[in-house]
Structure formats: structure tokens, C-alpha cells
Design a protein around this motif. Sequence first.
Motif, mmCIF file in Angstrom:
data_model
loop_
_atom_site.group_PDB
_atom_site.id
_atom_site.type_symbol
_atom_site.label_atom_id
_atom_site.label_comp_id
_atom_site.label_asym_id
_atom_site.label_seq_id
_atom_site.Cartn_x
_atom_site.Cartn_y
_atom_site.Cartn_z
ATOM 1 N N GLU A 50 27.561 -1.249 43.352
ATOM 2 C CA GLU A 50 26.724 -1.619 42.192
ATOM 3 C C GLU A 50 27.597 -2.096 41.034
ATOM 4 N N ILE A 51 28.671 -1.362 40.770
ATOM 5 C CA ILE A 51 29.575 -1.764 39.674
ATOM 6 C C ILE A 51 30.148 -3.151 39.961
ATOM 7 N N ASP A 52 30.501 -3.377 41.203
ATOM 8 C CA ASP A 52 31.077 -4.676 41.556
ATOM 9 C C ASP A 52 30.060 -5.800 41.344
ATOM 10 N N MET A 53 28.816 -5.543 41.719
ATOM 11 C CA MET A 53 27.793 -6.596 41.545
ATOM 12 C C MET A 53 27.443 -6.797 40.074
ATOM 13 N N ILE A 54 27.233 -5.689 39.339
ATOM 14 C CA ILE A 54 26.866 -5.821 37.921
ATOM 15 C C ILE A 54 27.968 -6.561 37.163
ATOM 16 N N SER A 55 29.225 -6.279 37.517
ATOM 17 C CA SER A 55 30.346 -6.927 36.825
ATOM 18 C C SER A 55 30.619 -8.328 37.388
ATOM 19 N N ARG A 56 29.850 -8.737 38.375
ATOM 20 C CA ARG A 56 30.046 -10.016 39.085
ATOM 21 C C ARG A 56 31.459 -10.120 39.671
ATOM 22 N N GLY A 57 31.805 -9.035 40.372
ATOM 23 C CA GLY A 57 33.032 -9.075 41.175
ATOM 24 C C GLY A 57 34.306 -8.751 40.423
ATOM 25 N N ARG A 58 34.186 -7.871 39.423
ATOM 26 C CA ARG A 58 35.395 -7.549 38.641
ATOM 27 C C ARG A 58 35.960 -6.160 38.936
ATOM 28 N N LEU A 59 35.458 -5.504 39.949
ATOM 29 C CA LEU A 59 35.904 -4.133 40.208
ATOM 30 C C LEU A 59 37.232 -4.087 40.969
ATOM 31 N N VAL A 60 38.140 -3.233 40.484
ATOM 32 C CA VAL A 60 39.301 -2.833 41.283
ATOM 33 C C VAL A 60 39.085 -1.351 41.582
#
Lengths: 403, 263
Positions: free
Chosen positions: A117-127
Motif C-alpha cells: 500500500e505504501i508503495d502504491m500510495i507513494s507511486r513507487g517510492r518505497l525502499v
Amino acid sequence: MFIMRFTERPYVAYTEEDVRGSFRSSVRLTFSNKYFDPAIGADLYNEYLDEYEAAEDAGFDGLMLNEHHNTPTCLGAAMNLEAAILARITKKPKIVLLGNPLPIFDNPLRLAEELAEIDMISRGRLVSGFVRGTGVESWATNTNPVHNRERFEEAHDLIIKTWTTPGPFRWEGKHYHFRVVNPFERPLQQPHPPIWIPGVGSPETLEWSARHHYPYIYLETDPQVTVQMTELYGKAAAEVGYRPGPQNFGYLWRIHVQDTDEKAYEVGKGFLVGNAGVGRVPMPGDFMAPPGYNSREGSKRILEQYKHALKPDALYGGVDAAGWDAVVESNRVVVGSPRTVIRKIREGLEILRPGILGIWTNDGTIAHKDTMRCLELMKQEVLPALREIGDELELPGPFEVAP
Amino acid sequence: MVAHEDRTITVAGARIRYLVGGSGPPLLALHSVEGSLGWLRLYDELARDFTVFAPIHPGFAGSDRPEWLESALDLARFYLWIVQELGLDRATLLGYFFGGWLAAEMAVMAPPLVDRLILIDSAGIKPGAGAIADIFLHGSEGVRDLAFCDRKQVADYDLLFGRKPSAEEREALQINREAAIRYCWKPYMHDPALPHLLPRLRATPTLIVWGREDRIAPLECAEMFRQVIPGAQLSVIERAGHYPFLEQPAAVSAALQAFLEGR
């Protein structure tokens, strides 16, 4: 070079005496939460989010968060919630979680869902960093410390498989058992968000990270020992057929900048309360590393690695003003004007050669307004200079060269 | 001191060390979380009437742990195998604290194996009102403070606990703490099913020995064991803490003698 900003988000509204009154005089695990005032907490969480927004404005490439439990030294007990907020309120920087303590989760699939979810909400900014957690995390969640590494590795394997293999599938491991692995939401980044591993140099974790091509982020480790640990990583990498470069390594460093050296020297003293807590009361060793948390072989190797290293009292408790001078002198904590700080960081980068630099801008009793000034000076002077130095020293980050 | 030997037996690929001495029917003595305390004076007394077998639990310093062995229940089941390989068809089981828990589990798994059961300040049952002290959270120093009513009463205190450990002994301490944590972490020091299974021991003469001042396993546990084991006798030792056989050896031997002679 990838440059990220970090703070442990401390809570300091208590006294040394309060800590000494806790079971085994420990600031973590047993220090009573009756000393926590949620009204102060409400202000702090919002200030800390403001600071991360300012860090985006300052031009940092990443916003680094961490997680600890039962401690005033870090309010990030549910780090993924903070990450989810940053995913929405920021636009550009990576959200770098260093990291989720895998062994303490009985349901790693929930973690896979949150991170997706974090990756999608951030549009792919998760590390998505993963850690074993300190011993306190094991105590606080009643996770058997002797299984820490096994659970770390198994939860990791399960999460990666969940992200990369179409479900549903069944998982029957040693510590985790699921009939139907099929979280519907998958991360935006393919095959999965980058994985980074922070730590203080446990040899087994270094070798494991190297085998997986995961960048290893040294958490303000002794510089000389760090160089040795990099060699260890390199050896393990060679065994699986590659040569690591700066993109495989990160270094987290306490760095505080103010308009003048004098002011930074004074304000920077606030770091001393960071992660050791008010009063710097030494922690019981078995809270941080309960029996079985480290393998006996691993413990011996860590001791061997560190045997020639300086033990900066300031980082582990019991420091006074004289101790602060020694810390500043040794550059284990960098404080100063932009000019001083840039010079000192450069010296460190030349030795350590990380492709990822974590700047721990503030902690402990450093005031919010001083942090905001620090971030402004980072924007105006320090970050532009560091980018040039990174290019000149040829320190590519993991988004420039694949680790 | 009664002559005894230090032997090793291999079971399921694991080398298990044990001390054996005395003569008479077999008695299996099971140590607690701190690991083997060697050949105790208590064993000297028992060795007059029994052949005492004092093994080091798998996973504690001196004995291997098969890698599948993870819990107190695994350990109790494995001990039934060890006892079989030692050639014992029937034995008296004696255990203190963690060892008592193991003895109780073995007894309910295989009542015909157990001639008599002797539980000393035993773990295994969760008390109702009180709690078994969290020996892991207290750390080894803290446990030392909780363990005794008056440590000056312990003749062998320095020998057992007081000396500065050698490097080898320090490693053994670490191994033992790790083993205890592995087996007893959660649920802590008890098996929720055990009190419901202990009534099965209606034909097993049982003695429960408890230090009245035990601040680790509260006296309430002794009473709970007595209530669920049919016909069990309880002997409460005055002015003794968690190790009554160290603090009040004469009173403990008198209780054991009376029980063994059927008085």
C-alpha cells in the motif's frame, strides 16, 4: 550518491531519575509509559512530519524512518503509519524504511500488504528495509530471541515470494504457516521494492545481504571496522559472482549544521540524549542482546572485529562535557558550520565510500527550530556541495548503478 | 562423596552426558535452567538407596541438542527415549524447577515408567493469583538475588555460584541461558494442559518439596500440584527459597526419607 535524512523522533520530557526508577534502570523496555504525555506526543508527531516535509524541500533523495518498541528514544513504534503519511504528503523522495523488524511479526503477510500500500500510495517510492530489531523488540513482543535470525530469514523469504509469485500458494515453514497466501494488493515497483539492510555489522547479516545483492547500511559504525566489514561483504559477494561497489553500501552519520561552529557545537550536544535517553543511563546488556539473539559464533566474530575499535563512551552512555569534545574530535558525530561540516563529511566519504549517505540531522534534545534551521542550511549549502563530492569521488547510489 | 562416573550416551545422533553413581533401583535426577550443578550432595544421600542418573539436558552445556528439539514437551518426549536407551524400564523421577516440569510431563506421558515422582519447587503449572518470576527478564544477577532465603545457609554457595567463572564456564553459562530461553520462553515455564493431565498419576506415589520462601516459583504452585496429583504429599521446607536442598539439606533429606520409606 543517494542522500537521505533521518531522525529517531525522540521523546525527552522525563528525567534521569525517572529512568533510574524503572525495572533494572532501563530507558528501554521497562521505563514506564506513565511518563509519556500524549499531548506532547501529538505535538511531536506533527513536528516530526513537518521536518520530513522540510527535508523533501531541502532536496534530500530519501526520508529514512526506523522502528523501535517500548522506548522514549524513538516514537516510531508503528513506522509504517508514518511512512504511509509521508507517501501521501510528499512527492519526490524515496521513503526509506530501515527497517521493519521481521522476527517480531507473527503475520508477515500483513507487512507485505502494508508495504505494498505504501508503495502504491507513494507511486513507487518505497525502499523496504528489513532488520532483526534490537533485543528489546524481541522482549517487547515476546518473540523468542533464539529464533530471531531464523524468523528474519523465513519472513523475508515469505514476503519476497508473496510479492513475486502469483497466489494463492501455501506456506509451511518452521515459524510461519499459511494455507492461502494471496494478498490481493501487490507493490507498484517490480519485481518488488528495493530491499536495504541496516545494521551494526553482524557478520552473518553482512554475508546474507551480500548474497542477496542488498545494500548494507552501516549505522554509524567505527570507520576502521566499517572498512573491514565492507571487505567481508565483498568476499561473500565474490562467492556469488559479483563485485560490490559504493551502490552496495550506506553509512548513517549524525550530522548537525548551524550558522556557526560554536552554535552547532552547543546545539549538537542534544545528540547525546538521542538513542541513549535522558541521563544516558547504561542499558542492561541482556535487554539489547538477550541470550541466543546472536549466535555464539557471530558474537565472537563481532568482538573480534571491534577489538581494535575505539569505544566512544558518548555513543553508549555515561558521557559528560569532556566526552562530547572527544566525540566531536573523532568525527563520530559531525557538528559545525556548513563549511566545517562539508569538509568533515568529505574526509569520511573518502575512507568509507558509501553510495548512500544517511544524515541523522537531529535527535535527543535538539529543538525543532534548530532542526528546521539545520535543514535550511542543508538545502542552501551542504547538499549541493555533497552532490559534487559524490560525483567527484565516484560514489554512485543504488538507483544509479544496480547493487 | 559417593563414587560416580561421567558417561556419555548417544541418542538420535545427540551425545548426552550424564553422571551416574550409587546402587539400587534407578533414579533420574533432572536439573533446572542453570544447567548441571554437578554431583550434588543431595545425590550423595539418594545414592545410598538408588542408582542416581543425573543427565545434562540436551541443549545445555555438555549435551547436544538435536536440531528439531525446541520445547519442554519435545525435551520430555526425548527423555523417554534417552531413558529407554539407558535400559531403564522403571525409575523414580526427581526434578527441581525446570527439571520438575520435565519429570511431571514424562510421568503423564508414561505413567508405568515412573516408580515415584519427586517435584522440588517445580515449574510446569501457572499459578492463579501469583506468577512465576520472570527469570529471563531479571537477568542472572537478579535471579541470584531472588533464589535464596539466605544464601549464607548454602554450604556450597561459592563453589556453585560465587566463583568468578573461567572463559569456558562463561560460555557454558551462555549456552545454558540460551537453552532455557529456547525451551521455556512461551508459554513461560508452564504447559496449560499439564494440570489437566496430572490426575492421571493416581498410582504414582508423589512427593512435592517446596521452599516456603521461594520467590521464583510461589508456594501456591506447590498447593496446585498437590491438588491435581491424587494422593500427593507436600513437604514445605521452612527458611528455604528456590533451592531448598541447598539451603536446608537436612530438612529435605528427612522429607525424602520419610516419603521413600512410606511413612
